[in-house]
Design a protein around this motif. Structure first.
Motif, PDB file in Angstrom:
ATOM      1  N   ARG A 111       0.827  -1.215   0.000  1.00 38.48           N
ATOM      2  CA  ARG A 111       0.000   0.000   0.000  1.00 38.48           C
ATOM      3  C   ARG A 111       0.861   1.265   0.000  1.00 38.48           C
ATOM      4  NH1 ARG A 111      -5.286  -1.315   2.331  1.00 38.48           N
ATOM      5  NH2 ARG A 111      -5.334  -3.513   2.921  1.00 38.48           N
ATOM      6  N   ASP A 119       6.062   1.232  -3.920  1.00 39.24           N
ATOM      7  CA  ASP A 119       6.035   0.573  -5.223  1.00 39.24           C
ATOM      8  C   ASP A 119       7.089  -0.527  -5.304  1.00 39.24           C
ATOM      9  OD1 ASP A 119       4.065   2.458  -6.212  1.00 39.24           O
ATOM     10  OD2 ASP A 119       5.710   3.911  -6.280  1.00 39.24           O
ATOM     11  N   ARG A 158      -3.573  -2.942  -4.108  1.00 38.73           N
ATOM     12  CA  ARG A 158      -3.091  -1.657  -4.615  1.00 38.73           C
ATOM     13  C   ARG A 158      -4.179  -0.923  -5.396  1.00 38.73           C
ATOM     14  NH1 ARG A 158       2.068  -0.191  -4.742  1.00 38.73           N
ATOM     15  NH2 ARG A 158       2.078   0.585  -6.896  1.00 38.73           N
ATOM     16  N   GLU A 159      -4.959  -1.675  -6.136  1.00 41.51           N
ATOM     17  CA  GLU A 159      -6.030  -1.026  -6.908  1.00 41.51           C
ATOM     18  C   GLU A 159      -7.058  -0.370  -5.991  1.00 41.51           C
ATOM     19  OE1 GLU A 159      -7.443  -4.121  -9.420  1.00 41.51           O
ATOM     20  OE2 GLU A 159      -5.739  -3.995 -10.822  1.00 41.51           O
ATOM     21  N   HIS A 211      -3.664   2.644  -6.672  1.00 42.25           N
ATOM     22  CA  HIS A 211      -2.338   2.445  -7.266  1.00 42.25           C
ATOM     23  C   HIS A 211      -2.450   1.401  -8.375  1.00 42.25           C
ATOM     24  CE1 HIS A 211      -1.050   4.811  -3.950  1.00 42.25           C
ATOM     25  NE2 HIS A 211      -1.082   3.836  -3.054  1.00 42.25           N
ATOM     26  N   THR A 212      -2.183   1.799  -9.583  1.00 41.17           N
ATOM     27  CA  THR A 212      -2.332   0.867 -10.708  1.00 41.17           C
ATOM     28  C   THR A 212      -1.012   0.259 -11.167  1.00 41.17           C
ATOM     29  OG1 THR A 212      -2.175   2.728 -12.253  1.00 41.17           O
ATOM     30  CG2 THR A 212      -4.388   2.038 -11.543  1.00 41.17           C
TER      31      THR A 212
END
Length: 314
Positions: free
Chosen positions: A81, A84, A117-118, A122-123
């Motif tokens: 979360r 990256d 993440r989505e 965050h993609t």
């Protein structure tokens, strides 16, 4: 790219350094008789362990590194979360299962992170890089410190991992135990016969202390000294010479299985701090992990530094 760091609890580093750099700690569970401790570098928990005055009973303690499931939970609940990419640094794989556990957990994490993440918006992909510091306790400090420095310098995940692995190969961890009988008892409880009864008896009678070195995944004695205070001075003077010769990382790690003021009062400590200050080398000093004290005894000291190959003579 947001790059984070996670470490094994047996990597001895100051709590404020971890907090300041947002470093996650993969904990170790320690059981001594009916007492249970969560070794996660929390100063209060380390103090609680010391306050119990378990003494000689700790040699039979059970330690349990973060499991594959524990690592998965830490990453899926928090790390994927917030970052990256996360660089995970562990103590030497030859001494602990945590490195293998992180490798195994990474496969499941990399298969499961996308929905988490989505949901956070965050993609992009999530990356993990795992580094065996090939060292223990304060000896793991230089690789962690350099990882943080590289991230702050804006380096890529590949550059960070490559540099961390190189520093790990060039890291030297030295340990001075205080109680040879304890060290022998702990070794025997783990099936390690490397500290014989005779040598521990003679060492105790004559106040002889071994200087142990961890380097590139191996540990063993490299010298001996008479008396703990003299041994500390020998190690501090050795570290000062290495600082003057030039380190690969401008950080030197110290850990002590007791009150840090006791370590600071040992002979040779203050000259070392002056030499480090003159050379621009940061000293990262911390209480030894609970796991460390269980394995080598309270009152032990470890030093970690990274430098070119050399032969240390004590």
């Amino acid at each position: 790219m947001r790059i984070g760091v996670a470490i094994d609890a047996a990597c001895d580093l100051p709590h404020d350094f971890l907090e300041r750099n947002g470093i996650a700690v993969m904990p170790i569970t320690v059981k001594v008789d009916d007492q249970k401790f969560k070794d996660d570098r929390d100063p209060a928990e380390i103090q609680r362990f010391r306050d119990q005055k378990l003494g000689s009973r700790s040699h039979s303690a059970e330690t349990e590194a973060s499991s594959v499931e524990d690592v998965q939970d830490l990453f899926l609940d928090r790390m994927v979360r917030d970052f990256d990419c996360v660089v995970c640094l562990t103590i030497m794989a030859t001494r602990s299962p945590i490195h293998d556990n992180v490798i195994k957990a990474s496969f499941a994490i990399l298969k499961s992170y996308r929905p988490v993440r989505e949901a956070m918006g965050h993609t992009g992909p999530f990356l993990m890089r795992v580094v065996d510091t090939r060292n223990i306790f304060a000896g793991s400090g230089p690789a962690v410190a350099e990882t943080v420095r590289m991230i702050q310098a804006g380096k890529s995940p590949a550059e960070v991992r490559e540099r961390a692995a190189h520093v790990a190969d060039c890291s030297y961890g030295y340990m001075l135990p205080r109680d040879l009988n304890y060290l022998r008892s702990r070794a025997r409880s783990k099936g390690d016969r490397s500290v014989s009864f005779l040598s521990s008896m003679l060492g105790t009678a004559l106040d002889i202390k071994p200087i142990l070195r961890a380097h590139r995944g191996e540990t063993g004695p490299v010298g001996k000294v008479r008396g703990f205070e003299h041994g500390a001075q020998v190690l501090f003077e050795y570290a000062a010479k290495r600082v003057q010769a030039g380190l690969l990382v401008p950080s030197l790690s110290l850990s002590y299985g007791g009150d840090l003021d006791d370590m600071r009062n040992l002979p040779g400590y203050h000259p070392l701090t002056r030499i480090c200050g003159d050379a621009g080398v940061e000293i990262l000093e911390s209480p030894m992990s609970i796991t460390g004290m269980v394995n080598v005894g309270e009152g032990a000291m470890t030093i970690g530094l990274a430098g070119e190959d050399h032969i240390a003579e004590f």
